[in-house]
Design a protein around this motif. Structure first.
Motif, PDB file in Angstrom:
ATOM      1  N   ALA A 408       2.996  47.946  85.973  1.00  0.00           N
ATOM      2  CA  ALA A 408       4.323  47.489  86.360  1.00  0.00           C
ATOM      3  C   ALA A 408       4.858  46.397  85.450  1.00  0.00           C
ATOM      4  N   SER A 409       3.973  45.663  84.768  1.00  0.00           N
ATOM      5  CA  SER A 409       4.417  44.557  83.934  1.00  0.00           C
ATOM      6  C   SER A 409       5.012  45.007  82.598  1.00  0.00           C
ATOM      7  N   GLU A 410       4.759  46.250  82.214  1.00  0.00           N
ATOM      8  CA  GLU A 410       5.216  46.704  80.899  1.00  0.00           C
ATOM      9  C   GLU A 410       6.062  47.973  80.927  1.00  0.00           C
ATOM     10  N   ILE A 411       6.112  48.659  82.078  1.00  0.00           N
ATOM     11  CA  ILE A 411       6.755  49.967  82.099  1.00  0.00           C
ATOM     12  C   ILE A 411       8.262  49.886  81.849  1.00  0.00           C
ATOM     13  N   ILE A 412       8.928  48.864  82.374  1.00  0.00           N
ATOM     14  CA  ILE A 412      10.388  48.786  82.200  1.00  0.00           C
ATOM     15  C   ILE A 412      10.739  48.615  80.728  1.00  0.00           C
ATOM     16  N   GLU A 413      10.016  47.747  80.039  1.00  0.00           N
ATOM     17  CA  GLU A 413      10.260  47.553  78.611  1.00  0.00           C
ATOM     18  C   GLU A 413       9.994  48.834  77.835  1.00  0.00           C
ATOM     19  N   GLN A 414       8.950  49.569  78.207  1.00  0.00           N
ATOM     20  CA  GLN A 414       8.637  50.824  77.529  1.00  0.00           C
ATOM     21  C   GLN A 414       9.728  51.871  77.741  1.00  0.00           C
ATOM     22  N   VAL A 415      10.240  51.952  78.953  1.00  0.00           N
ATOM     23  CA  VAL A 415      11.300  52.920  79.250  1.00  0.00           C
ATOM     24  C   VAL A 415      12.558  52.583  78.444  1.00  0.00           C
ATOM     25  N   ARG A 416      12.903  51.322  78.391  1.00  0.00           N
ATOM     26  CA  ARG A 416      14.111  50.931  77.662  1.00  0.00           C
ATOM     27  C   ARG A 416      13.956  51.179  76.170  1.00  0.00           C
ATOM     28  N   ALA A 417      12.785  50.910  75.634  1.00  0.00           N
ATOM     29  CA  ALA A 417      12.553  51.167  74.215  1.00  0.00           C
ATOM     30  C   ALA A 417      12.626  52.659  73.912  1.00  0.00           C
ATOM     31  N   GLU A 418      12.057  53.464  74.804  1.00  0.00           N
ATOM     32  CA  GLU A 418      12.077  54.911  74.596  1.00  0.00           C
ATOM     33  C   GLU A 418      13.499  55.451  74.673  1.00  0.00           C
ATOM     34  N   ARG A 419      14.269  54.918  75.586  1.00  0.00           N
ATOM     35  CA  ARG A 419      15.670  55.334  75.714  1.00  0.00           C
ATOM     36  C   ARG A 419      16.439  55.009  74.431  1.00  0.00           C
ATOM     37  N   ARG A 420      16.189  53.827  73.897  1.00  0.00           N
ATOM     38  CA  ARG A 420      16.880  53.445  72.664  1.00  0.00           C
ATOM     39  C   ARG A 420      16.482  54.363  71.513  1.00  0.00           C
ATOM     40  N   LYS A 421      15.199  54.671  71.392  1.00  0.00           N
ATOM     41  CA  LYS A 421      14.734  55.536  70.306  1.00  0.00           C
ATOM     42  C   LYS A 421      15.288  56.954  70.421  1.00  0.00           C
ATOM     43  N   GLU A 422      15.289  57.474  71.614  1.00  0.00           N
ATOM     44  CA  GLU A 422      15.703  58.864  71.817  1.00  0.00           C
ATOM     45  C   GLU A 422      17.208  59.044  71.718  1.00  0.00           C
ATOM     46  N   LEU A 423      17.978  58.129  72.297  1.00  0.00           N
ATOM     47  CA  LEU A 423      19.418  58.341  72.467  1.00  0.00           C
ATOM     48  C   LEU A 423      20.281  57.558  71.482  1.00  0.00           C
ATOM     49  N   CYS A 424      19.684  56.971  70.456  1.00  0.00           N
ATOM     50  CA  CYS A 424      20.465  56.205  69.490  1.00  0.00           C
ATOM     51  C   CYS A 424      21.552  57.067  68.856  1.00  0.00           C
ATOM     52  N   LEU A 425      22.669  56.445  68.535  1.00  0.00           N
ATOM     53  CA  LEU A 425      23.810  57.096  67.908  1.00  0.00           C
ATOM     54  C   LEU A 425      24.345  58.265  68.741  1.00  0.00           C
ATOM     55  N   GLU A 426      24.248  58.133  70.064  1.00  0.00           N
ATOM     56  CA  GLU A 426      24.845  59.112  70.975  1.00  0.00           C
ATOM     57  C   GLU A 426      25.801  58.449  71.960  1.00  0.00           C
ATOM     58  N   GLY A 427      26.182  57.197  71.692  1.00  0.00           N
ATOM     59  CA  GLY A 427      27.147  56.517  72.538  1.00  0.00           C
ATOM     60  C   GLY A 427      26.568  55.846  73.767  1.00  0.00           C
ATOM     61  N   HIS A 428      25.243  55.646  73.801  1.00  0.00           N
ATOM     62  CA  HIS A 428      24.586  55.057  74.972  1.00  0.00           C
ATOM     63  C   HIS A 428      24.315  53.562  74.844  1.00  0.00           C
ATOM     64  N   ARG A 429      23.925  53.111  73.669  1.00  0.00           N
ATOM     65  CA  ARG A 429      23.317  51.781  73.534  1.00  0.00           C
ATOM     66  C   ARG A 429      24.249  50.655  73.979  1.00  0.00           C
ATOM     67  N   TRP A 430      25.520  50.700  73.615  1.00  0.00           N
ATOM     68  CA  TRP A 430      26.455  49.635  73.990  1.00  0.00           C
ATOM     69  C   TRP A 430      26.558  49.510  75.504  1.00  0.00           C
ATOM     70  N   PHE A 431      26.685  50.644  76.168  1.00  0.00           N
ATOM     71  CA  PHE A 431      26.782  50.624  77.627  1.00  0.00           C
ATOM     72  C   PHE A 431      25.457  50.210  78.258  1.00  0.00           C
ATOM     73  N   ASP A 432      24.343  50.590  77.646  1.00  0.00           N
ATOM     74  CA  ASP A 432      23.044  50.180  78.173  1.00  0.00           C
ATOM     75  C   ASP A 432      22.862  48.666  78.067  1.00  0.00           C
ATOM     76  N   LEU A 433      23.251  48.086  76.951  1.00  0.00           N
ATOM     77  CA  LEU A 433      23.140  46.636  76.808  1.00  0.00           C
ATOM     78  C   LEU A 433      23.975  45.911  77.856  1.00  0.00           C
ATOM     79  N   ARG A 434      25.144  46.445  78.151  1.00  0.00           N
ATOM     80  CA  ARG A 434      26.000  45.839  79.170  1.00  0.00           C
ATOM     81  C   ARG A 434      25.323  45.845  80.538  1.00  0.00           C
TER      82      ARG A 434
END
Length: 512
Positions: A408-434
């Motif tokens: 539980a201490s690391e899973i959220i960071e791993q999910v967010r990193a994976e999302r950034r790697k997979e979905l980059c340059l698809e219009g997600h990152r700006w909204f995710d940061l918000r």
């Protein structure tokens, strides 16, 4: 009078030629479901196109210039970008008070393109939804077609409102239900009262999201009764489920996000094995032939940009360093420019000027479903479930991948990193940061730096220096200002306050 106004609006917005029958010398009206289907195609869905410059792309192209996945290129000289970088992109990518202001401060372009285009399409959806009750549905096929068209209208209206509320309002916060959103227009006619300075009020963010959820649920119901038979360029039940799961994530409604993502993946878990395309230079991660593709509308805005050459944008090292050396995505998505040593786009999409039917903004694919399910599980404390979803995705992305179970201490960071790697340059990152910034369970905020490279355009386009700009934590520039033309029309509408921004330091080649 209202009926006349909305019929005229329908004609003005239509790009569908002669499918309408004459009603009088002045007015024409749709009489069949087929007629409305053509209006939907012409006035709802974003068309495909060849896009030579990002600035000439479709709704939302600016999203690619805002986040921490990109930067500008420092090279010995520039081979492109004089007009685009200094005149068009500067105000957006350095988060200026006036996004349309050029670098020299001598010109100001309009900032209303996204607002106008989105509301025009929303208005068309409102008209079609109303008119469906007035056209002939005498056969079973007409009834089924009407339900399908209705489902598509609900889907598109939801997708367009989701874009609007994330561009022009603060992110959804569970502890603030009164934050101003965007005007919520659901009527089929044009409201105008000449005696009022304000025609539309800004609906609270929470109410806008409630309508988006309602529309997507209605869309799912419609497609359940009358399934979509067309290809990925038309909305479907799977597309509606995936978008709904994303909306629930934005709302921090983790349980509904999990359930909706699982409902999608129960019927469609297809993933493309990137190992099969890694060595094939004619294959692309996201293309019309991808088995992951659920929906796409609009063109590929990036097809001639982000090549890593001087005067252009490049991929940030911050993003690139996230990929393991065995991750197929690193070499499929990106390539080193021979002109600058910066990173450009490679084969995430088919690059080069062409008519593309796959968008870099409005694409939905099953990979996001895995990530949505993983995030929802992680946020509910189900580290095992989140790890399982990540493992299934990574097995198709990383060579010789071995499953990992996170705590539980690391899973959220791993999910967010994976999302950034997979979905980059698809219009997600700006909204995710918000939305990460207002996430109650695991808030995440960061300072973003933008290196804005400047070249001597009068002397062989030689690099001079770069100005470094910062987007600070909780910066008001995470929200676009209401367009000036809208405020001129609706004089009482509250604006979103942004700030003047100066560079924080200079950068030269010897300290890049």
């Amino acid at each position: 009078m209202k009926n006349i106004i909305y019929i005229i609006a329908l004609i003005l917005f239509s790009g569908c030629g002669n499918f309408l029958d004459e009603y009088s010398q002045d007015l024409v009206v749709p009489k069949t479901v087929s007629d409305l289907n053509e209006v939907l195609l012409g006035n709802g869905y974003l068309p495909s196109a060849e896009v030579e410059y990002l600035r000439s792309g479709s709704i939302g192209w600016q999203l690619h210039l805002l986040d921490d996945d990109i930067n500008t290129v420092i090279a010995y000289n520039a081979t492109k970008g004089r007009t685009e970088m200094n005149q068009i992109y500067y105000g957006y990518t350095t988060w200026q008070l006036e996004v349309g202001r050029n670098y020299e401060g001598t010109g100001l372009s309009g900032d209303n393109g996204n607002w106008d285009a989105l509301y025009q399409r929303i208005n068309s959806m409102n008209i079609i939804l109303h008119e469906l009750g007035n056209v002939s549905q005498s056969t079973e096929q007409e009834k089924a077609d009407a339900i399908r068209v209705q489902g598509e209208c609900y889907f598109l209206r939801a997708q367009f409102y989701l874009m609007l509320v994330n561009l022009y309002a603060k992110p959804y916060a569970t502890d603030n239900t009164t934050e101003l959103g965007v005007p919520l227009k659901l009527t089929y006619y044009v409201e105008h009262d000449k005696d009022k300075e304000t025609q539309f009020d800004r609906t609270p963010v929470a109410e806008v999201y409630a309508q988006i959820v309602k529309d997507l649920n209605e869309s799912v119901k419609c497609f359940t009764v009358s399934p979509q038979t067309k290809s990925f360029y038309r909305a479907s039940k799977d597309a509606a489920l995936l978008l709904l799961s994303r909306v629930y994530l934005y709302m921090q409604d983790w349980k509904n996000a999990e359930n909706t993502a699982k409902e999608l993946l129960a019927g469609n878990k297809t993933l493309l094995d990137y190992g099969n395309i890694w060595g094939n230079t004619e294959s692309y991660a996201i293309s019309e032939s991808s088995p992951e593709l659920l929906f796409s509308q609009g063109p590929l805005n990036l097809q001639c940009d982000f090549n890593g050459s001087g005067g252009d944008f490049c991929i940030s090292n911050d993003l690139y360093k996230l990929y393991d050396e065995n991750d197929y995505r690193r070499d499929i998505y990106f390539v080193r420019s021979t002109q600058s040593d910066s990173l450009g786009l490679n084969r995430k999409y088919e690059m080069g000027k062409h008519r593309s039917y796959v968008s870099d903004i409005f694409t939905l694919r099953t990979a996001e479903g895995y990530l949505n399910a993983a995030e929802a599980c992680a946020m509910q404390g189900d580290a095992q479930g989140a790890s399982d979803w990540l493992n299934q995705l990574r097995a198709k992305r990383i060579k010789d991948y071995v499953n990992v179970t996170y705590d539980a201490s690391e899973i959220i960071e791993q999910v967010r990193a994976e999302r950034r790697k997979e979905l980059c340059l698809e219009g997600h990152r700006w909204f995710d940061l918000r939305r990460y910034a207002v996430c109650k369970k695991a808030p995440f905020k960061k300072v973003i730096e933008r290196v804005f490279a400047l070249y001597d355009w009068e002397n062989r386009s030689v690099f001079q220096y770069a100005e470094v700009y910062q987007l600070n934590v909780d910066d008001p520039a995470y929200v676009f200002a209401i367009p000036k033309s809208v405020l001129d029309f609706d004089k009482g509408m509250p604006d979103n306050i942004r700030e003047d921004r100066e560079y924080v330091r200079l950068m030269y080649r010897n300290n890049e």
